[in-house]
Every structure is written in C-alpha cells, then in structure tokens.
Design a protein around this motif. Sequence first.
Motif, PDB file in Angstrom:
ATOM      1  N   ARG A  13       0.776  -0.786   0.191  1.00 44.16           N
ATOM      2  CA  ARG A  13       0.205   0.096   0.059  1.00 44.16           C
ATOM      3  C   ARG A  13       1.365   1.135  -0.076  1.00 44.16           C
ATOM      4  NH1 ARG A  13      -4.089  -2.684   4.040  1.00 44.16           N
ATOM      5  NH2 ARG A  13      -6.062  -3.461   2.865  1.00 44.16           N
ATOM      6  N   VAL A  14       1.874   1.105   0.679  1.00 47.34           N
ATOM      7  CA  VAL A  14       3.433   2.038   0.909  1.00 47.34           C
ATOM      8  C   VAL A  14       3.878   2.015  -1.121  1.00 47.34           C
ATOM      9  CG1 VAL A  14       4.926   3.905   1.689  1.00 47.34           C
ATOM     10  CG2 VAL A  14       3.097   2.016   3.227  1.00 47.34           C
ATOM     11  N   ALA A  15       3.880   1.316  -1.132  1.00 47.54           N
ATOM     12  CA  ALA A  15       4.831   1.468  -2.693  1.00 47.54           C
ATOM     13  C   ALA A  15       3.575   2.385  -4.029  1.00 47.54           C
ATOM     14  CB  ALA A  15       5.354   0.042  -2.807  1.00 47.54           C
ATOM     15  N   ALA A  16       2.615   1.485  -3.282  1.00 42.76           N
ATOM     16  CA  ALA A  16       1.752   1.370  -4.729  1.00 42.76           C
ATOM     17  C   ALA A  16       0.702   2.915  -4.071  1.00 42.76           C
ATOM     18  CB  ALA A  16       0.097   1.259  -4.357  1.00 42.76           C
ATOM     19  N   ALA A  17       1.145   4.073  -2.786  1.00 41.42           N
ATOM     20  CA  ALA A  17       0.387   5.308  -3.019  1.00 41.42           C
ATOM     21  C   ALA A  17       1.637   6.178  -3.299  1.00 41.42           C
ATOM     22  CB  ALA A  17       0.596   5.653  -1.306  1.00 41.42           C
ATOM     23  N   ASP A  18       2.815   6.060  -3.590  1.00 38.75           N
ATOM     24  CA  ASP A  18       4.490   6.227  -4.389  1.00 38.75           C
ATOM     25  C   ASP A  18       4.088   6.364  -5.312  1.00 38.75           C
ATOM     26  OD1 ASP A  18       4.394   7.471  -2.326  1.00 38.75           O
ATOM     27  OD2 ASP A  18       6.666   6.106  -1.553  1.00 38.75           O
ATOM     28  N   GLY A  19       3.512   5.443  -6.113  1.00 41.63           N
ATOM     29  CA  GLY A  19       2.903   4.956  -7.893  1.00 41.63           C
ATOM     30  C   GLY A  19       4.119   4.118  -7.890  1.00 41.63           C
ATOM     31  N   ILE A  20       4.216   2.703  -7.330  1.00 42.86           N
ATOM     32  CA  ILE A  20       4.190   1.713  -7.618  1.00 42.86           C
ATOM     33  C   ILE A  20       2.673   1.320  -8.216  1.00 42.86           C
ATOM     34  CG2 ILE A  20       5.208  -0.815  -7.446  1.00 42.86           C
ATOM     35  CD1 ILE A  20       7.266   1.274  -7.021  1.00 42.86           C
TER      36      ILE A  20
ATOM     37  N   ARG B  75       4.652 -21.160  -0.332  1.00 48.89           N
ATOM     38  CA  ARG B  75       4.316 -20.419   1.024  1.00 48.89           C
ATOM     39  C   ARG B  75       2.777 -20.959   0.884  1.00 48.89           C
ATOM     40  NH1 ARG B  75       5.324 -15.495   3.287  1.00 48.89           N
ATOM     41  NH2 ARG B  75       3.162 -14.590   4.286  1.00 48.89           N
ATOM     42  N   ALA B  76       1.950 -21.480   2.115  1.00 48.53           N
ATOM     43  CA  ALA B  76       1.031 -22.230   2.555  1.00 48.53           C
ATOM     44  C   ALA B  76      -0.100 -21.569   2.081  1.00 48.53           C
ATOM     45  CB  ALA B  76       0.764 -22.047   4.277  1.00 48.53           C
ATOM     46  N   ASP B  77      -0.011 -19.659   2.374  1.00 42.22           N
ATOM     47  CA  ASP B  77      -1.368 -18.181   2.133  1.00 42.22           C
ATOM     48  C   ASP B  77      -0.569 -18.118   0.692  1.00 42.22           C
ATOM     49  OD1 ASP B  77       1.678 -17.672   2.760  1.00 42.22           O
ATOM     50  OD2 ASP B  77       0.625 -16.762   4.759  1.00 42.22           O
ATOM     51  N   ILE B  78       0.060 -18.315   0.022  1.00 46.87           N
ATOM     52  CA  ILE B  78       0.373 -17.428  -1.027  1.00 46.87           C
ATOM     53  C   ILE B  78      -0.974 -17.049  -2.259  1.00 46.87           C
ATOM     54  CG2 ILE B  78       0.245 -18.991  -2.538  1.00 46.87           C
ATOM     55  CD1 ILE B  78       1.952 -16.575  -3.132  1.00 46.87           C
ATOM     56  N   VAL B  79      -2.186 -17.947  -2.045  1.00 48.12           N
ATOM     57  CA  VAL B  79      -3.061 -17.301  -2.393  1.00 48.12           C
ATOM     58  C   VAL B  79      -3.960 -16.115  -1.491  1.00 48.12           C
ATOM     59  CG1 VAL B  79      -5.198 -18.356  -3.213  1.00 48.12           C
ATOM     60  CG2 VAL B  79      -3.784 -19.745  -3.888  1.00 48.12           C
ATOM     61  N   GLU B  80      -3.721 -16.208  -0.409  1.00 46.96           N
ATOM     62  CA  GLU B  80      -4.708 -15.127   0.472  1.00 46.96           C
ATOM     63  C   GLU B  80      -3.658 -13.511   0.002  1.00 46.96           C
ATOM     64  OE1 GLU B  80      -6.600 -12.577   2.876  1.00 46.96           O
ATOM     65  OE2 GLU B  80      -6.890 -14.500   1.089  1.00 46.96           O
ATOM     66  N   VAL B  81      -1.913 -14.843  -0.402  1.00 46.39           N
ATOM     67  CA  VAL B  81      -1.260 -13.006  -0.623  1.00 46.39           C
ATOM     68  C   VAL B  81      -2.008 -12.796  -2.058  1.00 46.39           C
ATOM     69  CG1 VAL B  81       1.305 -12.319  -1.238  1.00 46.39           C
ATOM     70  CG2 VAL B  81       0.564 -14.027   0.573  1.00 46.39           C
ATOM     71  N   VAL B  82      -2.264 -13.380  -2.778  1.00 46.60           N
ATOM     72  CA  VAL B  82      -2.024 -13.426  -4.434  1.00 46.60           C
ATOM     73  C   VAL B  82      -3.345 -12.036  -3.901  1.00 46.60           C
ATOM     74  CG1 VAL B  82      -3.117 -13.031  -6.145  1.00 46.60           C
ATOM     75  CG2 VAL B  82      -1.218 -14.292  -4.755  1.00 46.60           C
ATOM     76  N   ARG B  83      -5.185 -12.475  -3.718  1.00 48.68           N
ATOM     77  CA  ARG B  83      -5.474 -12.090  -3.548  1.00 48.68           C
ATOM     78  C   ARG B  83      -5.786 -10.566  -2.203  1.00 48.68           C
ATOM     79  NH1 ARG B  83      -9.978 -15.834  -3.370  1.00 48.68           N
ATOM     80  NH2 ARG B  83      -8.737 -16.878  -2.751  1.00 48.68           N
ATOM     81  N   ARG B  84      -4.957 -10.187  -1.420  1.00 44.40           N
ATOM     82  CA  ARG B  84      -5.156  -9.088  -0.744  1.00 44.40           C
ATOM     83  C   ARG B  84      -3.629  -8.109  -1.602  1.00 44.40           C
ATOM     84  NH1 ARG B  84      -4.260  -9.776   4.745  1.00 44.40           N
ATOM     85  NH2 ARG B  84      -4.346  -7.797   4.863  1.00 44.40           N
ATOM     86  N   LEU B  85      -2.167  -8.465  -2.255  1.00 44.54           N
ATOM     87  CA  LEU B  85      -2.556  -7.783  -3.193  1.00 44.54           C
ATOM     88  C   LEU B  85      -3.126  -7.330  -4.152  1.00 44.54           C
ATOM     89  CD1 LEU B  85       1.405  -9.486  -3.643  1.00 44.54           C
ATOM     90  CD2 LEU B  85       0.106  -6.961  -1.996  1.00 44.54           C
TER      91      LEU B  85
END
Length: 85
Positions: A11-18, A31-41
């Motif tokens: 979120r911080v990076a996206a606010a700066d234009g990433i 990573r066991a929670d990779i689908v959740e990581v993708v969903r949240r990102l």
Amino acid sequence: LTVDEIVRIARVAAADGITTFRLTGGEPLLRADIVEVVRRLAGVTGADGRPVQVAMTTNGIRLPQLLPALVEAGLDRLNISIDTL
C-alpha cells in the motif's frame, strides 16, 4: 513477512506510484498462504485509484494445484523459470 506486513508495504509503495508487484524469491508457491497473498495484493489500489498488477515468478512446482485459485485471486502475470532444470 506476514500477509498483513506484505500488504502494508504494498500500500505504501502503491501510494508512491508502484503499479506492479512481483512475487518471487525462493519458491513462492511453497508458501501455504500464497493464494491469500495474491488476493490481498490484488485488492491494493495505486495512486491513480486503479488496482495494482500482481505478477509471480515460479518454477511451477505446485502450479497444477494452485493456478485456478491464483487466477481467481487476481494473479495477472506468471513467469515460469526453468532454472531448476
């Protein structure tokens, strides 16, 4: 990092234009929670209000099992590395 920590940094990076986040390093599909990581990102919006892009580099070790869920979660691009061959 936890999922919350990853999303906070994104979120911080996206606010700066990433606009694109690539999941890589080691093997992200282990990573066991990779689908959740993708969903949240995929839910992060950039400074322009549009969703960021989520990409991944993987050797594909668990891709047959996870690809449908990753696409549904919002994975935009996938790079399959064959370095392990």
